[in-house]
Enzyme design. Sequence first.
Site, mmCIF file in Angstrom:
data_model
loop_
_atom_site.group_PDB
_atom_site.id
_atom_site.type_symbol
_atom_site.label_atom_id
_atom_site.label_comp_id
_atom_site.label_asym_id
_atom_site.label_seq_id
_atom_site.Cartn_x
_atom_site.Cartn_y
_atom_site.Cartn_z
ATOM 1 N N CYS A 194 0.849 -1.192 0.000
ATOM 2 C CA CYS A 194 0.000 0.000 0.000
ATOM 3 C C CYS A 194 0.888 1.246 0.000
ATOM 4 O O CYS A 194 2.083 1.174 0.202
ATOM 5 C CB CYS A 194 -0.861 0.012 1.246
ATOM 6 S SG CYS A 194 -1.783 -1.491 1.501
ATOM 7 N N ARG A 244 2.870 0.948 -9.118
ATOM 8 C CA ARG A 244 3.121 -0.310 -8.407
ATOM 9 C C ARG A 244 1.894 -1.203 -8.331
ATOM 10 O O ARG A 244 1.979 -2.341 -7.897
ATOM 11 C CB ARG A 244 3.577 -0.020 -6.972
ATOM 12 C CG ARG A 244 4.786 0.867 -6.941
ATOM 13 C CD ARG A 244 5.216 1.103 -5.551
ATOM 14 N NE ARG A 244 4.075 1.380 -4.686
ATOM 15 C CZ ARG A 244 4.196 1.605 -3.397
ATOM 16 N NH1 ARG A 244 5.367 1.552 -2.841
ATOM 17 N NH2 ARG A 244 3.140 1.868 -2.666
ATOM 18 N N TRP A 299 -3.429 -2.091 -1.344
ATOM 19 C CA TRP A 299 -3.178 -3.341 -2.038
ATOM 20 C C TRP A 299 -3.587 -4.405 -1.034
ATOM 21 O O TRP A 299 -2.880 -4.660 -0.071
ATOM 22 C CB TRP A 299 -1.695 -3.421 -2.384
ATOM 23 C CG TRP A 299 -1.408 -4.349 -3.488
ATOM 24 C CD1 TRP A 299 -1.689 -4.166 -4.810
ATOM 25 C CD2 TRP A 299 -0.761 -5.619 -3.392
ATOM 26 N NE1 TRP A 299 -1.258 -5.247 -5.533
ATOM 27 C CE2 TRP A 299 -0.690 -6.149 -4.699
ATOM 28 C CE3 TRP A 299 -0.241 -6.366 -2.345
ATOM 29 C CZ2 TRP A 299 -0.129 -7.377 -4.974
ATOM 30 C CZ3 TRP A 299 0.322 -7.592 -2.622
ATOM 31 C CH2 TRP A 299 0.374 -8.084 -3.928
ATOM 32 N N ASN A 304 -0.178 1.196 6.434
ATOM 33 C CA ASN A 304 0.558 0.208 5.629
ATOM 34 C C ASN A 304 1.056 -0.849 6.585
ATOM 35 O O ASN A 304 1.522 -0.508 7.682
ATOM 36 C CB ASN A 304 1.797 0.834 4.981
ATOM 37 C CG ASN A 304 1.466 1.601 3.736
ATOM 38 O OD1 ASN A 304 0.307 1.741 3.363
ATOM 39 N ND2 ASN A 304 2.492 2.127 3.094
ATOM 40 N N GLY A 305 1.023 -2.110 6.169
ATOM 41 C CA GLY A 305 1.567 -3.162 7.021
ATOM 42 C C GLY A 305 0.479 -4.124 7.455
ATOM 43 O O GLY A 305 -0.610 -4.160 6.889
ATOM 44 N N GLU A 354 14.621 -23.559 -11.504
ATOM 45 C CA GLU A 354 14.237 -22.154 -11.372
ATOM 46 C C GLU A 354 15.391 -21.237 -11.798
ATOM 47 O O GLU A 354 15.184 -20.237 -12.490
ATOM 48 C CB GLU A 354 13.795 -21.866 -9.927
ATOM 49 C CG GLU A 354 13.560 -20.414 -9.574
ATOM 50 C CD GLU A 354 12.538 -19.679 -10.444
ATOM 51 O OE1 GLU A 354 11.859 -20.321 -11.252
ATOM 52 O OE2 GLU A 354 12.468 -18.440 -10.347
ATOM 53 N N LYS A 364 15.331 -18.398 -14.796
ATOM 54 C CA LYS A 364 15.621 -16.982 -14.522
ATOM 55 C C LYS A 364 16.659 -16.469 -15.508
ATOM 56 O O LYS A 364 16.515 -15.394 -16.067
ATOM 57 C CB LYS A 364 16.134 -16.866 -13.082
ATOM 58 C CG LYS A 364 15.684 -15.743 -12.279
ATOM 59 C CD LYS A 364 14.285 -15.701 -11.770
ATOM 60 C CE LYS A 364 13.182 -16.088 -12.657
ATOM 61 N NZ LYS A 364 11.907 -16.333 -12.016
ATOM 62 N N GLU A 409 15.310 -16.211 -19.130
ATOM 63 C CA GLU A 409 14.258 -15.204 -19.237
ATOM 64 C C GLU A 409 14.822 -13.787 -19.378
ATOM 65 O O GLU A 409 14.331 -12.999 -20.176
ATOM 66 C CB GLU A 409 13.405 -15.301 -17.963
ATOM 67 C CG GLU A 409 12.131 -14.520 -17.975
ATOM 68 C CD GLU A 409 11.311 -14.756 -16.695
ATOM 69 O OE1 GLU A 409 11.819 -15.354 -15.738
ATOM 70 O OE2 GLU A 409 10.155 -14.315 -16.665
ATOM 71 N N HIS A 413 23.119 -40.297 -19.040
ATOM 72 C CA HIS A 413 22.070 -40.870 -19.900
ATOM 73 C C HIS A 413 21.831 -40.024 -21.140
ATOM 74 O O HIS A 413 20.831 -40.206 -21.834
ATOM 75 C CB HIS A 413 20.785 -41.053 -19.087
ATOM 76 C CG HIS A 413 20.968 -41.998 -17.951
ATOM 77 N ND1 HIS A 413 21.051 -43.357 -18.130
ATOM 78 C CD2 HIS A 413 21.161 -41.779 -16.626
ATOM 79 C CE1 HIS A 413 21.259 -43.937 -16.958
ATOM 80 N NE2 HIS A 413 21.332 -42.990 -16.026
ATOM 81 N N LYS A 469 4.084 -9.783 -17.747
ATOM 82 C CA LYS A 469 4.065 -10.123 -16.321
ATOM 83 C C LYS A 469 2.946 -11.110 -16.011
ATOM 84 O O LYS A 469 3.120 -12.044 -15.247
ATOM 85 C CB LYS A 469 3.894 -8.839 -15.494
ATOM 86 C CG LYS A 469 3.875 -9.073 -13.996
ATOM 87 C CD LYS A 469 5.244 -9.517 -13.503
ATOM 88 C CE LYS A 469 5.263 -9.920 -12.043
ATOM 89 N NZ LYS A 469 6.403 -10.813 -11.747
HETATM 90 O O1 M6R Z 1 1.253 -14.921 -11.930
HETATM 91 P P1 M6R Z 1 1.671 -16.357 -11.975
HETATM 92 O O2 M6R Z 1 2.470 -16.757 -10.790
HETATM 93 O O3 M6R Z 1 0.534 -17.290 -12.197
HETATM 94 O O4 M6R Z 1 2.621 -16.451 -13.231
HETATM 95 C C1 M6R Z 1 3.141 -17.684 -13.630
HETATM 96 C C2 M6R Z 1 4.261 -17.515 -14.615
HETATM 97 O O5 M6R Z 1 3.826 -16.853 -15.755
HETATM 98 C C3 M6R Z 1 5.448 -16.730 -14.012
HETATM 99 O O6 M6R Z 1 5.901 -17.324 -12.829
HETATM 100 C C4 M6R Z 1 6.617 -16.660 -15.008
HETATM 101 O O7 M6R Z 1 7.132 -17.929 -15.230
HETATM 102 C C5 M6R Z 1 7.680 -15.700 -14.478
HETATM 103 N N1 M6R Z 1 7.807 -14.593 -15.369
HETATM 104 C C6 M6R Z 1 9.023 -16.304 -14.353
HETATM 105 O O8 M6R Z 1 9.953 -15.415 -13.828
#
Ligand code: M6R
Length: 606
Positions: free
Chosen positions: A2, A27, A74, A100-101, A479, A483, A486, A502, A601
């Site tokens: 928030c 934000r 938020w 906030n909080g 993961e 990252k 991406e 393998h 996003k």
């Molecule tokens: O909003 P969500 O957690 O459902 O999104 C899922 C994926 O689209 C998201 O985690 C995506 O893989 C990220 N951009 C990875 O960093």
Amino acid sequence: MCGIVCYSGKNAAKDVILEGLERLEYRGYDSAGLSVIEKGKLFTAKRSGKLSNLKLALLDHPLEANIGIGHIRWATHGAPTDLNAHPHLSNDKNIALVHNGIIENFHELKEKLIKEGYHFTSSTDTEVIAVLLEKYYEGDLLEAVKKVRKILKGSYALGIIAQSEPDRLVCVRCESPLVMGLAGGDVLVASDIPSILKYTNKLIYLENGDLLDVKDGYQIYDIDDNKVDREIKEVSWSLEAASKEGFDHFMEKEIFEQPRAIEDCLRNKLVDGKIDLGDASFTKEELRNFNKVYIVACGTASYAGNIGKYAIEKFAQIPVVNELASEFRYNNHFIDEKTLLILVSQSGETADTLAALREGKRKKATTLVVTNVLASSIDREADKSVYCLAGPEIAVASTKAYTTQVMSLYILALDFALKLKKITEKEVEEILKEVSKLPGKIQEILDNTDPIKEFANEIKDASSVFYIGRGLDYYSVIEGALKLKEVSYIHSEALAAGELKHGTLALIEEGSPVIAVATQENIMDKTFSNIEEVRARGAKVFTICGENAEKLENVSYKSYKLPQTIDSLYPILAVIPEQLLAYYTSGAKGLDVDKPRNLAKSVTVE
Ligand code: M6R
């Protein structure tokens, strides 16, 4: 997160506050509101949705007021409605406040106040503070705040005004940030610097526990109510730099926010050190009724699901299937009323995850979502919700959402295990003791980024980077590889270390960068052999390992030691250097790290 903007000065409070709130809009938020004191009368307006809804509601109110408090919300407790929006008022409508909080003990406080005859109109934790202030108010707002803050548990930044003291603004800072701007005789107080910068660059950063009384000038009190002076600092930040709080990018800011995000995540899941998931918890009977558990999600959320699967299987001893939502939605053969379907989604809006939830519901499964966005579509439709409380995540690459998803899934798993008597209270206590140390340990990693920056420079021109690990470490490298690809556009692949022979070992050649994660004691020797295998083929191995792993360091080209924790919690630490490596590599390549090409996003289409 928030946002708060408060003002006391010569200008029109409404304009200063609305402008300050506008600067925080980037934000994300779900409702907005303000209170001002106009000609001795408290006026409050609040609206769900965009700030423009609030502005529309204020069109007929010129508001000749020079003091006021504003907020964008938020949601963390209660849906994003007009009623739940801030400011919140005391029952007698004398006091208004923005917050906030999170107030951790609001349930008990609320119950007590109701018994005493007070009433509540919202489902927020914040309203409890307004009502408590009324209870302790004896004509001096500052004194009432001093008393009430001793009762509150949790994190809070507050802006408070009272109709009966129309020239006074009181603010408090406990964990949640609050900064004060001095513009001539005017005082602005905000949760974030961008809201203040148009008026002044002379700032006082309130310290934890500070109480600010603005009336004929200002006075700050410390946590023990002693008068204190705080240094005035002049900042030279641009508006854009201030939005990122001095970080170069949102991804960097969000990586560095993780100690706080983990603390916040735990706040609504532990009460007096014990797990309490409130409405999100299941009874022992409900848990016993489930004969199948699925975790379903996309991308990073699904990788958090891998660790959720591990935790539920290890602690609660229930077999779990973790499946990508895009596959699950067309492939859900065994779902029925004895199925628990856990969805994981930062945004709560991902189309495939939402479709999987609906498909599960259609087949009568019980559904629970782990999400960061309260009142998102998945949150609204799921039977139960566990909130990550990571605060808004703006960078496309998910970082703090991932670690808080993993944290939430651990707590869920421990809750299941306790109810099913697969673990003792004592054992959970021991694990939670380690959990409570994680924010500090993440901070240690964030304070030691040089070796990661150096390695990022070394891999920036690589055509492929391989990640290897076993068991929980394999989940961490999946993961890590996502990252890196991406945000740096480097082909990166996570390989189960035991699978190398393998087939995938054929990919390794002279100079291939390999990131090995090796934190798990029981398979350390195996991973050691795998590192030897790739090293023998010319790989440059950068090993992320636990504190007692000299053996691994000796065979690695470079290594990065994580602070010590228990094996099951290492994924929360191991991912931090991986996130940093991705971030610095993208930076070294001069890429737009917050908005990688071809990605959005929130993926709201199939
Ligand atoms: O909003 P969500 O957690 O459902 O999104 C899922 C994926 O689209 C998201 O985690 C995506 O893989 C990220 N951009 C990875 O960093």
